[in-house]
Scaffold this motif. Structure first.
Motif, PDB file in Angstrom:
ATOM      1  N   ILE A   8       0.840  -1.193   0.000  1.00  0.00           N
ATOM      2  CA  ILE A   8       0.000   0.000   0.000  1.00  0.00           C
ATOM      3  C   ILE A   8       0.878   1.246   0.000  1.00  0.00           C
ATOM      4  N   LEU A   9       0.535   2.205  -0.853  1.00  0.00           N
ATOM      5  CA  LEU A   9       1.205   3.506  -0.886  1.00  0.00           C
ATOM      6  C   LEU A   9       0.197   4.561  -0.436  1.00  0.00           C
ATOM      7  N   LEU A  10       0.584   5.385   0.549  1.00  0.00           N
ATOM      8  CA  LEU A  10      -0.299   6.408   1.094  1.00  0.00           C
ATOM      9  C   LEU A  10       0.020   7.764   0.490  1.00  0.00           C
ATOM     10  N   CYS A  11      -1.010   8.489   0.073  1.00  0.00           N
ATOM     11  CA  CYS A  11      -0.800   9.835  -0.467  1.00  0.00           C
ATOM     12  C   CYS A  11      -1.808  10.787   0.147  1.00  0.00           C
ATOM     13  N   ASP A  12      -1.313  11.676   0.999  1.00  0.00           N
ATOM     14  CA  ASP A  12      -2.153  12.693   1.631  1.00  0.00           C
ATOM     15  C   ASP A  12      -1.242  13.824   2.077  1.00  0.00           C
ATOM     16  N   ASP A  13      -1.679  15.068   1.916  1.00  0.00           N
ATOM     17  CA  ASP A  13      -0.813  16.175   2.312  1.00  0.00           C
ATOM     18  C   ASP A  13      -0.840  16.442   3.814  1.00  0.00           C
ATOM     19  N   GLN A  14      -1.687  15.719   4.547  1.00  0.00           N
ATOM     20  CA  GLN A  14      -1.733  15.857   6.004  1.00  0.00           C
ATOM     21  C   GLN A  14      -0.997  14.690   6.651  1.00  0.00           C
ATOM     22  N   GLU A  15       0.079  15.011   7.361  1.00  0.00           N
ATOM     23  CA  GLU A  15       0.890  13.953   7.973  1.00  0.00           C
ATOM     24  C   GLU A  15       0.099  13.128   8.978  1.00  0.00           C
ATOM     25  N   LEU A  16      -0.793  13.764   9.724  1.00  0.00           N
ATOM     26  CA  LEU A  16      -1.578  13.033  10.722  1.00  0.00           C
ATOM     27  C   LEU A  16      -2.477  11.995  10.065  1.00  0.00           C
ATOM     28  N   ILE A  17      -3.039  12.323   8.909  1.00  0.00           N
ATOM     29  CA  ILE A  17      -3.869  11.351   8.181  1.00  0.00           C
ATOM     30  C   ILE A  17      -3.015  10.167   7.752  1.00  0.00           C
ATOM     31  N   GLY A  35       0.644  14.913  -5.481  1.00  0.00           N
ATOM     32  CA  GLY A  35       0.436  14.046  -6.627  1.00  0.00           C
ATOM     33  C   GLY A  35       1.697  13.709  -7.399  1.00  0.00           C
ATOM     34  N   GLN A  36       2.591  14.664  -7.561  1.00  0.00           N
ATOM     35  CA  GLN A  36       3.817  14.391  -8.301  1.00  0.00           C
ATOM     36  C   GLN A  36       4.661  13.349  -7.579  1.00  0.00           C
ATOM     37  N   THR A  37       4.739  13.474  -6.263  1.00  0.00           N
ATOM     38  CA  THR A  37       5.537  12.512  -5.497  1.00  0.00           C
ATOM     39  C   THR A  37       4.931  11.120  -5.552  1.00  0.00           C
ATOM     40  N   VAL A  38       3.603  11.037  -5.519  1.00  0.00           N
ATOM     41  CA  VAL A  38       2.985   9.708  -5.545  1.00  0.00           C
ATOM     42  C   VAL A  38       3.229   9.031  -6.896  1.00  0.00           C
ATOM     43  N   LEU A  39       3.282   9.812  -7.971  1.00  0.00           N
ATOM     44  CA  LEU A  39       3.588   9.228  -9.277  1.00  0.00           C
ATOM     45  C   LEU A  39       5.011   8.666  -9.285  1.00  0.00           C
ATOM     46  N   GLU A  40       5.934   9.414  -8.734  1.00  0.00           N
ATOM     47  CA  GLU A  40       7.326   8.968  -8.688  1.00  0.00           C
ATOM     48  C   GLU A  40       7.490   7.751  -7.784  1.00  0.00           C
ATOM     49  N   VAL A  42      -3.019   2.329  -4.095  1.00  0.00           N
ATOM     50  CA  VAL A  42      -2.692   3.683  -3.631  1.00  0.00           C
ATOM     51  C   VAL A  42      -3.926   4.256  -2.944  1.00  0.00           C
ATOM     52  N   LEU A  43      -3.750   4.712  -1.690  1.00  0.00           N
ATOM     53  CA  LEU A  43      -4.789   5.483  -1.011  1.00  0.00           C
ATOM     54  C   LEU A  43      -4.519   6.940  -1.337  1.00  0.00           C
ATOM     55  N   MET A  44      -5.423   7.549  -2.100  1.00  0.00           N
ATOM     56  CA  MET A  44      -5.154   8.834  -2.746  1.00  0.00           C
ATOM     57  C   MET A  44      -6.039   9.955  -2.217  1.00  0.00           C
ATOM     58  N   ASP A  45      -5.411  10.951  -1.588  1.00  0.00           N
ATOM     59  CA  ASP A  45      -6.118  12.183  -1.254  1.00  0.00           C
ATOM     60  C   ASP A  45      -6.358  12.945  -2.563  1.00  0.00           C
ATOM     61  N   ILE A  46      -7.353  13.805  -2.578  1.00  0.00           N
ATOM     62  CA  ILE A  46      -7.692  14.532  -3.801  1.00  0.00           C
ATOM     63  C   ILE A  46      -7.168  15.956  -3.785  1.00  0.00           C
ATOM     64  N   ARG A  47      -7.449  16.663  -2.724  1.00  0.00           N
ATOM     65  CA  ARG A  47      -7.100  18.093  -2.685  1.00  0.00           C
ATOM     66  C   ARG A  47      -5.714  18.264  -2.090  1.00  0.00           C
ATOM     67  N   MET A  48      -4.727  18.420  -2.974  1.00  0.00           N
ATOM     68  CA  MET A  48      -3.324  18.560  -2.575  1.00  0.00           C
ATOM     69  C   MET A  48      -2.681  19.651  -3.415  1.00  0.00           C
ATOM     70  N   PRO A  49      -1.610  20.246  -2.922  1.00  0.00           N
ATOM     71  CA  PRO A  49      -0.918  21.287  -3.699  1.00  0.00           C
ATOM     72  C   PRO A  49      -0.208  20.692  -4.915  1.00  0.00           C
ATOM     73  N   GLY A  50       0.035  21.526  -5.915  1.00  0.00           N
ATOM     74  CA  GLY A  50       0.737  21.049  -7.111  1.00  0.00           C
ATOM     75  C   GLY A  50      -0.149  20.118  -7.910  1.00  0.00           C
ATOM     76  N   VAL A  51       0.365  18.933  -8.227  1.00  0.00           N
ATOM     77  CA  VAL A  51      -0.421  17.914  -8.937  1.00  0.00           C
ATOM     78  C   VAL A  51      -1.422  17.336  -7.942  1.00  0.00           C
ATOM     79  N   VAL A 109      -9.340   8.826  -0.930  1.00  0.00           N
ATOM     80  CA  VAL A 109      -9.602   9.178   0.468  1.00  0.00           C
ATOM     81  C   VAL A 109     -10.046  10.631   0.487  1.00  0.00           C
ATOM     82  N   THR A 110     -11.290  10.875   0.884  1.00  0.00           N
ATOM     83  CA  THR A 110     -11.867  12.205   0.759  1.00  0.00           C
ATOM     84  C   THR A 110     -12.559  12.622   2.048  1.00  0.00           C
TER      85      THR A 110
END
Length: 220
Positions: A7-16, A39-44, A54-63, A84-85
């Protein structure tokens, strides 16, 4: 024993991310292999780590997560994506489903619900109630969108069209089998052919297609 699902986690909030990691890493069949805050980091990281999900947050800076989901799902050997919304009725979540995500998880879900949802998506199921899909469609599908997909309906048979209609109305394979006097295996076969002919990823996208093509009318 098979290796744990990755599992790869993607969220701009560290606590989440910390909360999700604690829940997932507590299970022997699941492991968090990495994290990303945009988003760019999760692609890489996805290209590097090859996660199963991938657990993917939607509203993030950049991509943002919508763009990242679209790019992930369009690539070869794409991982499954679970959005994850914060809110279930979210325009961005709907866009991510159209882009290829297999469902969504609300951020305040309990640990057990998170695990059930993650395992179901890893099995290839779609974790979203038909009622939620219907509400999303009613809110975000534009009336003129049917023209885009109507021609593709000609690719399916009359029986497949019946099956697709009942899928969009929220019936399970067993309920469809009973309604159409078919075996459940036959229904699964029909659904598989529908997905292949219409180039749809899974049941969620079949439901969205049924509404966007006008096969099933919003509010009907």
């Amino acid at each position: 024993m098979s290796a744990p699902s990755r599992i790869l986690l993607c969220d701009d909030q560290e606590l989440i991310r910390m909360g999700l990691r604690m829940v997932i890493d507590s299970q022997p069949d699941l492991t968090v292999v990495g994290e990303a805050a945009d988003g760019q980091t999760v692609l890489e990281r996805s290209a590097e780590l090859r996660p199963d999900l991938v657990l993917m947050d939607i509203r993030m800076p950049g991509v943002d997560g919508l763009a990242a989901t679209r790019r992930l799902c369009a690539g070869p050997a794409a991982p499954k994506v679970l959005v994850v919304t914060t809110f279930d009725l979210d325009e961005y979540a709907y866009g991510a489903l159209r882009a290829g995500a297999s469902g969504f998880l609300v951020k305040d879900a309990l640990g057990e619900e998170i695990l059930v949802t993650v395992r179901a998506v890893l099995r290839g199921d779609v974790m979203m109630a038909p009622s939620v899909i219907r509400r999303l469609v009613e809110r975000f599908v534009l009336p003129e969108s049917s023209a885009v997909h109507t021609d593709r309906l000609g690719l399916v048979t009359d029986r497949e069209r019946e099956v697709l209609t009942l899928v969009a109305r929220g019936l399970s394979n067993r309920e469809i089998a009973g309604r159409l006097h078919l075996g459940e295996t036959t229904v699964k076969t029909h659904l598989g052919r529908i997905l292949a002919k219409l180039d749809l990823r899974d049941r969620v996208h079949a439901v969205i297609f049924a509404y966007e093509s006008g096969l099933v009318r919003v509010g009907a």
